[in-house]
Design a protein around this motif. Structure first.
Motif: not given
Length: 387
Positions: A330-354
């Motif tokens: 919550r609260g780590k996104g872009a600024t909205r038109k009304d001055g409030t802050i959007g959210d940050m959506l964190v997507t996890f990707e499982v990394a497989v070692p080569q």
């Protein structure tokens, strides 16, 4: 653009939307088409600029409630297109009663009010003897490119604009110093010639004064009697936080100056936003893909995640997290038109070692043996056959 062209253009078709389309649908279609047909993205296509202008013109009308209503009423009155001499208004009344009045300063395509555009089509009663008419200045469109961060936080930009203005030598009269223009004797200063078509009058720009209502006998040597010149000025304006790529921002009163005391047009700024190597956008939310190891996904972990503001946050990876799972901060996104802050959506990707060393391979072999009774593909073929 002539009145006939204006009535015959199907702006809904240009934007690929229905006549009942909502503002959001119109905006979404415009952004998509503007991005696809922007001249910078189609440098080898000489027709791209014309398509882009047509798309912008359609959006300029349909995105404004008042202009859209007037446009719909005009097309409905003519059955969707205008054919000179092809019928009268409903009930045989003079349609200047509807369109002869100003539309309250709303800009039509090309920077004219709807009454200015339709003034040449419908009779303008009560204007005889009016030597000069105030005229709204043209709308001006420009572009700017922002970084991802500037688009999220907002930024002040300077624009150098060139537009028509009153000739500096004759102050807009069109006449040489010491002389003055006179009222056009052919149209009595109205700027239009009218033809009675039965139910209504068809009016076109006067052939003598070319619609100005004035005749210049001794023209100004600078503007050759037109009364218009070029004006270059620099303005600063604030691009609001949270703008998206392809968005068109209207800045009221910053377009071309009006004529004979008329209001200035509007400035439209089309915004292009550069991509970011880490962050993306989903509406007012900032998106980010974060790699995690298999043990972190399986057992759970606390991972540090960067934010657009520069200060990382710690996000808890729940045990058993699947590849592609998204959590909201919550609260780590872009600024909205009304001055409030959007959210940050964190997507996890499982990394497989080569590559694996001996110890890692041995540990994974033991893990595979310990979980041999777990088959993630169990039932997959049966579900495929039943589809």
């Amino acid at each position: 653009m002539s009145t006939k062209d204006y009535l015959e253009k199907d702006y809904y078709k240009v934007l690929g939307v229905s006549k009942t389309a909502t503002k959001d649908e119109i905006r979404s279609s415009y952004r998509k088409l503007a991005r696809e047909n922007h001249p910078d993205a189609n440098r080898d296509d000489p027709k791209a600029e014309d398509r882009f202008k047509e798309i912008s013109e359609a959006y300029n009308v349909l995105s404004d409630d008042k202009r859209r209503k007037e446009y719909d009423e005009a097309r409905s009155m003519f059955g969707g297109s205008y054919h000179p001499g092809g019928g009268t208004g409903p009930g045989g009344f003079d349609m200047s009663d509807i369109f002869g009045q100003g539309s309250g300063g709303g800009g039509a395509p090309g920077g004219e009010r709807l009454s200015d555009l339709f003034g040449g089509l419908f009779g303008n009663r009560g204007r005889a003897g009016q030597a000069t008419r105030s005229r709204r200045g043209a709308d001006v469109e420009t572009e700017t490119t922002l970084t991802f961060r500037e688009a999220a936080d907002g930024v002040t930009r300077s624009f150098q604009l060139s537009s028509e203005a009153a000739c500096p030598t004759c102050k807009g009269t069109g006449a040489r110093a010491g002389s003055a223009p006179r009222m056009c004797p052919k149209c009595s200063g109205t700027g239009h010639e009218s033809t009675n078509l039965g139910g209504f009058s068809l009016s076109e720009p006067c052939s003598e004064c070319k619609g100005r209502g004035l005749v210049v006998d001794d023209p100004c040597p600078t503007c050759n009697g037109s009364g218009r010149g070029k004006s270059t000025r620099t303005i600063q304006t604030r691009i609001p936080a949270g703008v998206s790529d392809g968005q068109r921002i209207r800045i009221k009163g910053k377009g071309a100056p009006g004529e004979h005391g008329g209001p200035a047009g509007d400035l439209y700024v089309v915004v292009h936003v550069k991509g970011h190597p880490v962050f993306g956008r989903s509406g007012d939310n900032v998106t980010i893909k974060v790699p995690v190891t298999f043990p972190e996904a399986a057992l759970g972990a606390d991972v540090r995640v960067p934010t657009l503001g520069g200060f990382p946050v710690t996000v808890k990876v729940p045990p058993g997290t699947q590849n592609g799972r998204t959590l909201r901060v919550r609260g780590k996104g872009a600024t909205r038109k009304d001055g409030t802050i959007g959210d940050m959506l964190v997507t996890f990707e499982v990394a497989v070692p080569q590559t694996l060393n001996g110890d890692a391979r041995e540990a994974l072999e033991k893990f595979r043996a310990a979980t041999s009774d777990y088959d993630p593909r169990d039932g997959l073929e049966a579900r495929a056959k039943g589809a």
